[in-house]
Each structure stands twice: as C-alpha cells, then as structure tokens.
Design an enzyme around this catalytic site. Structure first.
Site, mmCIF file in Angstrom:
data_model
loop_
_atom_site.group_PDB
_atom_site.id
_atom_site.type_symbol
_atom_site.label_atom_id
_atom_site.label_comp_id
_atom_site.label_asym_id
_atom_site.label_seq_id
_atom_site.Cartn_x
_atom_site.Cartn_y
_atom_site.Cartn_z
ATOM 1 N N TYR A 1 16.010 -1.308 -6.402
ATOM 2 C CA TYR A 1 15.299 -1.722 -5.182
ATOM 3 C C TYR A 1 15.941 -3.004 -4.687
ATOM 4 O O TYR A 1 16.312 -3.865 -5.497
ATOM 5 C CB TYR A 1 13.814 -1.964 -5.533
ATOM 6 C CG TYR A 1 12.887 -1.943 -4.348
ATOM 7 C CD1 TYR A 1 12.505 -0.744 -3.761
ATOM 8 C CD2 TYR A 1 12.371 -3.134 -3.828
ATOM 9 C CE1 TYR A 1 11.648 -0.715 -2.674
ATOM 10 C CE2 TYR A 1 11.510 -3.109 -2.740
ATOM 11 C CZ TYR A 1 11.148 -1.900 -2.173
ATOM 12 O OH TYR A 1 10.284 -1.880 -1.098
ATOM 13 N N VAL B 1 -0.313 5.286 1.559
ATOM 14 C CA VAL B 1 0.116 5.132 2.955
ATOM 15 C C VAL B 1 -0.407 6.311 3.771
ATOM 16 O O VAL B 1 -0.969 6.127 4.858
ATOM 17 C CB VAL B 1 1.657 5.054 3.080
ATOM 18 C CG1 VAL B 1 2.067 4.987 4.538
ATOM 19 C CG2 VAL B 1 2.210 3.854 2.335
ATOM 20 N N TRP C 1 10.669 -0.661 6.832
ATOM 21 C CA TRP C 1 10.425 -1.392 5.577
ATOM 22 C C TRP C 1 9.472 -2.535 5.893
ATOM 23 O O TRP C 1 9.826 -3.435 6.658
ATOM 24 C CB TRP C 1 11.743 -1.932 5.014
ATOM 25 C CG TRP C 1 11.666 -2.393 3.607
ATOM 26 C CD1 TRP C 1 10.776 -1.988 2.648
ATOM 27 C CD2 TRP C 1 12.534 -3.339 2.966
ATOM 28 N NE1 TRP C 1 11.046 -2.612 1.460
ATOM 29 C CE2 TRP C 1 12.118 -3.456 1.627
ATOM 30 C CE3 TRP C 1 13.625 -4.085 3.398
ATOM 31 C CZ2 TRP C 1 12.743 -4.290 0.717
ATOM 32 C CZ3 TRP C 1 14.254 -4.932 2.487
ATOM 33 C CH2 TRP C 1 13.818 -5.022 1.159
HETATM 34 N N1 LIG Z 1 8.994 1.263 3.556
HETATM 35 C C1 LIG Z 1 7.890 0.569 3.312
HETATM 36 O O1 LIG Z 1 7.672 -0.519 3.832
HETATM 37 C C2 LIG Z 1 6.888 1.147 2.382
HETATM 38 C C3 LIG Z 1 5.625 0.561 2.249
HETATM 39 C C4 LIG Z 1 4.692 1.172 1.406
HETATM 40 C C5 LIG Z 1 5.046 2.299 0.701
HETATM 41 N N2 LIG Z 1 6.298 2.797 0.838
HETATM 42 C C6 LIG Z 1 6.716 4.021 0.147
HETATM 43 O O2 LIG Z 1 5.796 5.029 0.522
HETATM 44 C C7 LIG Z 1 5.680 5.952 -0.532
HETATM 45 C C8 LIG Z 1 4.206 6.088 -0.892
HETATM 46 O O3 LIG Z 1 3.741 4.858 -1.445
HETATM 47 P P1 LIG Z 1 2.217 4.741 -1.916
HETATM 48 O O4 LIG Z 1 1.999 3.438 -2.561
HETATM 49 O O5 LIG Z 1 1.370 5.138 -0.766
HETATM 50 O O6 LIG Z 1 2.217 5.908 -2.983
HETATM 51 P P2 LIG Z 1 1.101 6.372 -4.012
HETATM 52 O O7 LIG Z 1 -0.254 6.129 -3.449
HETATM 53 O O8 LIG Z 1 1.441 5.791 -5.336
HETATM 54 O O9 LIG Z 1 1.371 7.948 -4.020
HETATM 55 C C9 LIG Z 1 2.620 8.481 -4.357
HETATM 56 C C10 LIG Z 1 2.878 9.672 -3.446
HETATM 57 O O10 LIG Z 1 4.181 10.182 -3.685
HETATM 58 C C11 LIG Z 1 4.101 11.594 -3.897
HETATM 59 N N3 LIG Z 1 5.164 11.997 -4.814
HETATM 60 C C12 LIG Z 1 5.440 11.501 -6.028
HETATM 61 N N4 LIG Z 1 6.523 12.100 -6.553
HETATM 62 C C13 LIG Z 1 6.923 13.016 -5.633
HETATM 63 C C14 LIG Z 1 7.978 13.972 -5.587
HETATM 64 N N5 LIG Z 1 8.862 14.084 -6.584
HETATM 65 N N6 LIG Z 1 8.084 14.761 -4.492
HETATM 66 C C15 LIG Z 1 7.187 14.647 -3.478
HETATM 67 N N7 LIG Z 1 6.174 13.757 -3.460
HETATM 68 C C16 LIG Z 1 6.048 12.958 -4.524
HETATM 69 C C17 LIG Z 1 2.744 11.774 -4.514
HETATM 70 O O11 LIG Z 1 2.355 13.107 -4.367
HETATM 71 P P3 LIG Z 1 1.665 13.927 -5.590
HETATM 72 O O12 LIG Z 1 0.204 13.587 -5.545
HETATM 73 O O13 LIG Z 1 1.974 15.319 -5.261
HETATM 74 O O14 LIG Z 1 2.327 13.422 -6.860
HETATM 75 C C18 LIG Z 1 1.912 10.819 -3.664
HETATM 76 O O15 LIG Z 1 1.622 11.411 -2.423
HETATM 77 C C19 LIG Z 1 6.558 5.426 -1.662
HETATM 78 O O16 LIG Z 1 7.829 6.007 -1.558
HETATM 79 C C20 LIG Z 1 6.658 3.955 -1.356
HETATM 80 O O17 LIG Z 1 7.786 3.346 -1.915
HETATM 81 C C21 LIG Z 1 7.214 2.250 1.651
#
Ligand SMILES: NC(=O)c1ccc[n+]([C@@H]2O[C@H](COP(=O)([O-])OP(=O)(O)OC[C@H]3O[C@@H](n4cnc5c(N)ncnc54)[C@H](OP(=O)(O)O)[C@@H]3O)[C@@H](O)[C@H]2O)c1
Length: 383
Positions: A78, A193, A311
C-alpha cells in the site's frame, strides 16, 4: 470455540475467556517487517506512557476497525506507510498497525486547545497506529468528534467515520452529476463503503443496482441491503446469466446507467461495465479480487466511457484542516440524523496475556481476510 463471557450486544464477541488483572497496561498490535498479517503481527505490552506535555494528548482507544487497506499496509502493498517507532520496547524499529479508530481523551498537556478530557477523537494523521489500547498523540494528529452531549452517534459510527462514508459520498457526488431517479451500479455492495453508498444514494433519490458474491444465506444478505435502501441486489453469477440484460432493462426502464462503482476489479467488473450506458463514468476505488481490470475498447469508442480512480487519503492530503473538519461534521450529521447506520460489524474484544491477545487478533484477521465477513473492530478490554 468462542466463549461469550458477559451479556453484550449480538455484534460483540469474546473470542476467548480470560482471568483479568487489576493493573492497566498499554498494549499494541505491532510488526517489525512486512508480510502476511497472520505471520508478522504480535501483541506487545508497551512501556508506561509519559504524562502528556505541551501539545500532547493522552488517549485511551475505544474501537479500532480492521479495514482491507490496513492488511495491505502490513503486507507492504500500500502506498501509505506508518512511521517506524523505537519507543515500543522492541529490539528493532517497529510499526503499530491501524489507520482508523476512536479514542477518548484521558489527559492533555498545558498547550492543548482543541480538545479536553472526555472528548471523543478520531485521527487526521494517516497511519497513526490505531490498533493500540493507549497512546500519546499531538493535538495536530486528532480531530474532535463534533457531537452534541445528547448525540445519538454510536462508538461504532464514530470509529468508522473517517474512511468509508466520506469515500461513498465522494463516489456519488464527484464524478457524475446524477438526477433523482437515475441509476448507479456498484460491486462489493455489502462492503462498508457499499452500505454507505446505498444509504446516501437512497436519500438523494438515486436508484442502486448492487452486486455481491453468492453465499449461503444470500437472500438474507439481499434483504439486509434492501432494508438499507438498496433497490436491486444481484450476485455476479446472476449478472452473468443470459436473462440479466433484460432484467436490468426492466429495472431501469431502459434508462442508461451513468455511474458504476468498482472495489473488486477482475472479470466481474468487466461484466458490470458492459451494463453501463452512454457517457457513463466508472470509478474504481478498491481491488478486492486482486485481479486487474480489463475493459472492452468498444466501451470507450462507442459509449464514451470515462474511467476514474478515487483515493480518500488523497482528498485528505489535498484539503485544509477546516475542510477536513467540515467533511467530518457532515458525516456525523448524516449519522445522527439516521441517514447512515452503523456498518454491519463485529467487535472483537482483546484481553488476557499478550500471547492470548495475539492469537485472538490472528483468528479475527484470518476470518476478515477470507471474505464473506462483517467489518471487524478491535476493542482492548480494560486490563
Ligand atoms: N480508495 C479509497 O479511498 C477507499 C476508501 C475506503 C475503502 N476502500 C476500498 O474499498 C473496498 C471496501 O472497503 P470496506 O472497508 O468497505 O470493506 P469491508 O467492509 O471490509 O468489506 C470487504 C468487501 O470486499 C468484498 N471482497 C472481499 N474479497 C473479495 C474478493 N476476492 N472478490 C470480491 N469481493 C471481495 C467483500 O465481499 P464478501 O462479503 O463477498 O467477502 C466485502 O464486500 C476495499 O478494497 C478498500 O480498500 C477504498
């Protein structure tokens, strides 16, 4: 295998039961080298914290979320990195894990003006190292959670407000100018998210098509997302069926879908992109499948697709302290008004010896990383 040792809300679990000692000592989840979190994380008792001086603040942590990016940081995959620390009692410099969290102010130095004892605070310094029971911060590291004395804001809402809800708000507002009644399609819709996207979109009169992985109990998950305001929920498998195009056309009444949100990547996102209409925007903000995103050239040529990345950390870097505080106040307002509910979550309580806590942390992270799980938040029990 799990032992619940006292009456707690259903979302709280004790992973093991332990004897409790009377003296309180600070604990931290640390690592000295990058690698798989279950291999490299240890729990350590910290040297006693000094009394805060000058602009320092002593904090007691209440909740520390486990976000996917935290695991990527530990893996060394990261762009944001925590500072190495030499005050943790380790032979070599070490890192405290964790970017987001909620702490309560226990004591302040003589120059501190922005918070007082008892305030709830969150973190403006990225990669502060929030998987810890206590810490000394500078007042510039923290933001007071702006809540009224009778606020309905929960600890879980406060602990999870800096990363996911602002991201959801930005995804819906910064890339396409959508009118009420227009459609958004998103993958990873049950992520924190995704849950925030559903609720904010619903409040603004936007319709959402929400894609999730299939699982045991898929109808329950569909029901949960609909109770948040999701209009339609389907699995990636269902989207791949021959009848999907007709189904989606029925749902949208043939209106073009102009915004797609992607936190998964890989072939399921390629498929999702094919459902976008003329002049649509596809915003990528995560890569949970770890597979690259490949898009048909025809979408760019004939449908004028525009792709973006987002991001939230970059937004925080590029905006002033006042703008950050104003965003936090806006999200707190959404939570207090009932627009944004707590994300689906599980609180993992850490207590016992360092080795026992370490084992609990690794169990919890192993579960989280394997997917199909709720958001995990660590809570260090008073020890
Ligand atoms: N760019 C930014 O500023 C930003 C900010 C916040 C979050 N994010 C990103 O957004 C994403 C979600 O974050 P979060 O904190 O909301 O997540 P979270 O609540 O921890 O949930 C994880 C999500 O990812 C899915 N997932 C996990 N492994 C997977 C796979 N191999 N294929 C498809 N789906 C998969 C899960 O689905 P299942 O229930 O099916 O496992 C669940 O929907 C992450 O990638 C995070 O890094 C980015």
């Amino acid at each position: 295998m799990f032992t619940r040792v006292c009456p707690l809300p259903a979302s709280v679990r004790y992973v093991r039961s332990f004897s409790i000692s009377t003296t309180r000592s600070a604990k931290a989840i640390i690592y000295t080298r990058n690698g798989e979190p279950t291999d490299v994380l240890t729990v350590r008792t910290l040297p006693a914290l000094a009394v805060p001086r000058g602009d320092q603040v002593k904090l007691r942590f209440k909740l520390s979320p486990v976000n996917p990016a935290d695991l990527n940081v530990i893996q060394g995959a990261y762009p944001a990195k925590p500072h190495p620390r030499d005050d943790l009692g380790t032979a070599e410099p070490a890192f405290v894990a964790g970017n987001e969290g909620l702490a309560i102010v226990e004591d302040v130095g003589e120059d501190v003006s922005v918070v007082q004892k008892g305030d709830w605070v969150i973190f403006s310094t990225p990669q502060f190292g929030t998987w810890v029971s206590e810490a000394i911060a500078r007042q510039s590291d923290i933001i007071r959670v702006p809540r009224a004395s009778n606020s309905s804001l929960s600890e879980v809402q406060a602990a999870t407000l800096t990363v996911n809800p602002p991201t959801a708000l930005a995804l819906l507002t910064q890339f396409a100018s959508l009118e009420p009644g227009e459609f958004v399609i998103q993958n990873g819709a049950n992520s924190s998210v995704g849950q925030a996207v559903i609720q904010i979109a619903h409040r603004h009169g936007l319709k959402t098509i929400n894609l999730v992985r299939d699982r045991e109990g898929i109808e329950d998950l569909k029901g949960q997302l609909k109770s948040l305001g999701a209009d339609y929920v389907m699995t990636y498998n269902e989207l791949g069926e021959k009848t999907a195009r007709e189904t989606v056309r029925d749902w949208t009444d043939s209106k073009p879908i102009r915004l797609g949100l992607n936190c998964v990547g890989g072939k399921d996102t390629t498929l999702m992109a094919r459902f976008l209409g003329q002049d649509a925007h596809l915003v990528s903000y995560g890569a949970m499948s770890k597979a690259p995103l490949s898009l048909p050239t025809s979408l760019f040529i004939f449908k004028n697709l525009t792709c973006h990345g987002y991001w939230q950390s970059r937004w925080y870097q590029q905006h002033s302290a006042e703008e950050r505080q104003s965003l936090i106040a806006e999200i707190v307002g959404m939570m207090e008004s009932g627009l944004l509910q707590e994300p689906s979550h599980e609180i993992v309580v850490l207590q016992g010896s360092d080795e026992e806590m370490q084992s609990t942390v690794k169990d919890a992270i192993g579960t989280s990383a394997s997917g199909r799980h709720k958001k995990i938040l660590f809570h260090f029990a008073d020890i």
